[in-house]
Design a protein around this motif. Structure first.
Motif, PDB file in Angstrom:
ATOM      1  N   GLU A 304      48.203  45.994  27.567  1.00 49.03           N
ATOM      2  CA  GLU A 304      47.412  46.297  28.761  1.00 49.03           C
ATOM      3  C   GLU A 304      46.564  45.118  29.197  1.00 49.03           C
ATOM      4  N   ARG A 305      46.190  45.164  30.477  1.00 50.59           N
ATOM      5  CA  ARG A 305      45.316  44.173  31.079  1.00 50.59           C
ATOM      6  C   ARG A 305      43.888  44.741  31.102  1.00 50.59           C
ATOM      7  N   PRO A 306      42.899  43.876  30.950  1.00 47.12           N
ATOM      8  CA  PRO A 306      41.515  44.355  30.918  1.00 47.12           C
ATOM      9  C   PRO A 306      41.046  44.770  32.313  1.00 47.12           C
ATOM     10  N   PRO A 307      39.941  45.477  32.394  1.00 47.70           N
ATOM     11  CA  PRO A 307      39.387  45.787  33.704  1.00 47.70           C
ATOM     12  C   PRO A 307      39.181  44.509  34.518  1.00 47.70           C
ATOM     13  N   LEU A 308      39.620  44.533  35.783  1.00 45.26           N
ATOM     14  CA  LEU A 308      39.521  43.318  36.598  1.00 45.26           C
ATOM     15  C   LEU A 308      38.079  42.837  36.740  1.00 45.26           C
ATOM     16  N   ALA A 309      37.142  43.774  36.671  1.00 47.24           N
ATOM     17  CA  ALA A 309      35.728  43.384  36.825  1.00 47.24           C
ATOM     18  C   ALA A 309      35.291  42.432  35.716  1.00 47.24           C
ATOM     19  N   THR A 310      36.056  42.364  34.634  1.00 45.72           N
ATOM     20  CA  THR A 310      35.692  41.466  33.520  1.00 45.72           C
ATOM     21  C   THR A 310      36.425  40.129  33.626  1.00 45.72           C
ATOM     22  N   VAL A 311      37.233  39.963  34.681  1.00 47.58           N
ATOM     23  CA  VAL A 311      38.053  38.753  34.815  1.00 47.58           C
ATOM     24  C   VAL A 311      37.378  37.797  35.794  1.00 47.58           C
ATOM     25  N   ALA A 312      36.892  36.683  35.298  1.00 53.59           N
ATOM     26  CA  ALA A 312      36.116  35.733  36.120  1.00 53.59           C
ATOM     27  C   ALA A 312      36.935  35.265  37.325  1.00 53.59           C
ATOM     28  N   GLU A 313      38.212  35.001  37.107  1.00 56.13           N
ATOM     29  CA  GLU A 313      39.072  34.498  38.195  1.00 56.13           C
ATOM     30  C   GLU A 313      39.119  35.509  39.341  1.00 56.13           C
ATOM     31  N   TYR A 314      39.085  36.782  38.998  1.00 58.80           N
ATOM     32  CA  TYR A 314      39.127  37.855  40.006  1.00 58.80           C
ATOM     33  C   TYR A 314      37.804  37.888  40.765  1.00 58.80           C
ATOM     34  N   ARG A 315      36.714  37.786  40.052  1.00 58.18           N
ATOM     35  CA  ARG A 315      35.411  37.810  40.722  1.00 58.18           C
ATOM     36  C   ARG A 315      35.311  36.648  41.709  1.00 58.18           C
ATOM     37  N   ALA A 316      35.856  35.508  41.275  1.00 55.50           N
ATOM     38  CA  ALA A 316      35.805  34.332  42.163  1.00 55.50           C
ATOM     39  C   ALA A 316      36.650  34.597  43.410  1.00 55.50           C
ATOM     40  N   LEU A 317      37.810  35.220  43.199  1.00 58.82           N
ATOM     41  CA  LEU A 317      38.688  35.564  44.339  1.00 58.82           C
ATOM     42  C   LEU A 317      37.928  36.455  45.319  1.00 58.82           C
ATOM     43  N   LEU A 318      37.300  37.476  44.814  1.00 56.31           N
ATOM     44  CA  LEU A 318      36.570  38.424  45.678  1.00 56.31           C
ATOM     45  C   LEU A 318      35.432  37.699  46.379  1.00 56.31           C
ATOM     46  N   GLY A 319      34.834  36.788  45.639  1.00 59.35           N
ATOM     47  CA  GLY A 319      33.678  36.092  46.219  1.00 59.35           C
ATOM     48  C   GLY A 319      34.088  35.292  47.429  1.00 59.35           C
ATOM     49  N   ASP A 320      35.379  34.822  47.420  1.00 60.28           N
ATOM     50  CA  ASP A 320      35.832  33.974  48.524  1.00 60.28           C
ATOM     51  C   ASP A 320      36.319  34.761  49.727  1.00 60.28           C
ATOM     52  N   VAL A 321      36.401  36.118  49.539  1.00 63.57           N
ATOM     53  CA  VAL A 321      37.030  36.894  50.615  1.00 63.57           C
ATOM     54  C   VAL A 321      35.983  37.810  51.246  1.00 63.57           C
ATOM     55  N   VAL A 322      35.909  37.754  52.564  1.00 63.54           N
ATOM     56  CA  VAL A 322      34.974  38.659  53.247  1.00 63.54           C
ATOM     57  C   VAL A 322      35.608  40.050  53.322  1.00 63.54           C
ATOM     58  N   VAL A 323      34.963  41.057  52.742  1.00 65.18           N
ATOM     59  CA  VAL A 323      35.550  42.402  52.772  1.00 65.18           C
ATOM     60  C   VAL A 323      34.832  43.199  53.853  1.00 65.18           C
ATOM     61  N   GLY A 324      35.558  43.765  54.783  1.00 65.89           N
ATOM     62  CA  GLY A 324      34.816  44.550  55.778  1.00 65.89           C
ATOM     63  C   GLY A 324      35.768  45.027  56.842  1.00 65.89           C
TER      64      GLY A 324
END
Ligand code: UDP
Ligand code: XDX
Length: 324
Positions: A304-324
């Motif tokens: 299994e893969r860990p919760p995405l919230a614990t994956v730094a690369e994912y947080r960085a991805l989200l940080g770069d994307v404007v959600v709205g």
């Protein structure tokens, strides 16, 4: 059913309107009111026969005609056919699972494709649909979103449906969901009786809030649905779960041997979540070659893969994307 499961079944089961009965204005108002962004993810491995028509219908209805869906993504799960090209030709985005979060490598399996699909999208509401669905399933999207738009307490919605099984040209009205009926349902009733109200615990159509989905692990193979259900029960409680009757679901069905391997992955996931850890992790099946039985084993251990919230690369991805 236990009283808590029955109470849940009666209070948290709704029915999705058919397409013609939908109040599209109310649906879009609810989306705007909640400032939601909707992503639809389809994991696809060797689905060239079905994925094109399916995503073309969804795109035309929910992206072009009615702006309900903001992202429609096919995750190509190591397909060996023209799945990616067919989906692109239908006008939707396709990403290879292996290309998402490349720093985390690539693993086989449906759950891996879903985990990568969640990472590659930005909607706060995420809908997952199988890519081998047959018939008109456009109403599945608003049906799955409905409980999430209507009730902030709801975090995760499973589709439920009758499942005709089409085998060798003959249709058995409720023959589908073989692993559900013969493996998952008995196990869940025995070990998590509070989940007994779920009609289709393994169904491949579901939707959730990203804020919940990114806080649970994703089992990499076919154990992903049962793993998500158990983990989200722990995370948000039965009151945070719902199901919606979507009518009838038809798909391309696999043979018994393949479903045996799927059942092995489901059983391994359930045993792991029940604290039984990893048994042998191998499933041995048998074929007869005319002279005798020939065993063949496949790995069904839980990966299994860990919760995405614990994956730094994912947080960085989200940080770069404007959600709205
Ligand atoms: O390694 C895999 C196996 C399956 N799938 C996809 O997951 C969905 C459900 O898989 P499948 O049809 O094999 O399961 P079934 O519906 O027969 O239970 C389909 O869209 C598959 O293309 C995937 O993306 N990667
Ligand atoms: O529900 C089931 O028993 C299996 C097999 O269904 P069929 O017997 O082929 O209709 O299908 C589901 O289970 C898989 C494992 O959770 C999911 O990945 C599939 O999306 C879902 O169709």
């Amino acid at each position: 059913m236990r009283p808590d499961a029955r109470a849940w079944f009666e209070s948290r089961t709704s029915s999705a309107p058919c397409l013609d009965a939908l109040d599209l204005d109310a649906l879009l108002r609810a989306k705007r009111r909640g400032q939601h962004r909707v992503s639809v993810v389809l994991p696809a491995r060797d689905e060239e026969a079905t994925v094109g028509g399916l995503v073309a219908d969804l795109h035309e209805q929910w992206v072009q005609r009615v702006p309900l869906v903001d992202e429609l993504l096919v995750v190509d799960s190591d397909s060996t056919d023209a799945t990616a090209a067919v989906a692109r030709a239908a006008g939707v985005d396709v990403v290879a699972a292996a290309d998402v979060l490349p720093g985390h490598g690539s693993r086989p399996g449906k759950g891996e494709a879903l985990w990568k699909g969640l990472a590659a999208t930005t909607g706060d509401l995420v809908v997952f649909l199988d890519a081998d669905l047959l018939g008109d399933v456009r109403h599945f999207v608003p049906g799955l979103l409905g409980p999430l738009l209507a009730d902030p307490q709801v975090e995760y919605v499973k589709g439920c449906y009758t499942r005709p099984l089409d085998v060798a040209g003959a249709s058995v009205p409720a023959g589908g969901g073989r692993v559900t009926e013969l493996t998952a349902r008995p196990l869940l009733n025995a070990l998590w009786p509070e989940l007994a109200g779920f009609v289709q615990p393994l169904g491949g159509e579901y939707a959730g809030r990203r804020s919940a989905l990114e806080r649970v692990p994703f089992v990499s193979g076919y154990g992903v649905e049962v793993g998500l259900l158990i983990d989200l029960l722990q995370l948000v409680g039965l009151g945070g779960l719902a199901q919606v009757d979507l009518g009838v679901r038809r798909h391309i069905s696999q043979g018994q041997e393949a479903l045996g391997r799927m059942a092995g992955q489901v059983v391994s996931t359930v045993l792991a979540r029940a604290g039984r850890g990893q048994a042998g992790g191998l499933l041995t099946q048998f074929r007869h070659d005319g002279a005798g039985f020939v065993p063949h084993s496949t790995a069904v251990a839980v990966d299994e893969r860990p919760p995405l919230a614990t994956v730094a690369e994912y947080r960085a991805l989200l940080g770069d994307v404007v959600v709205g």
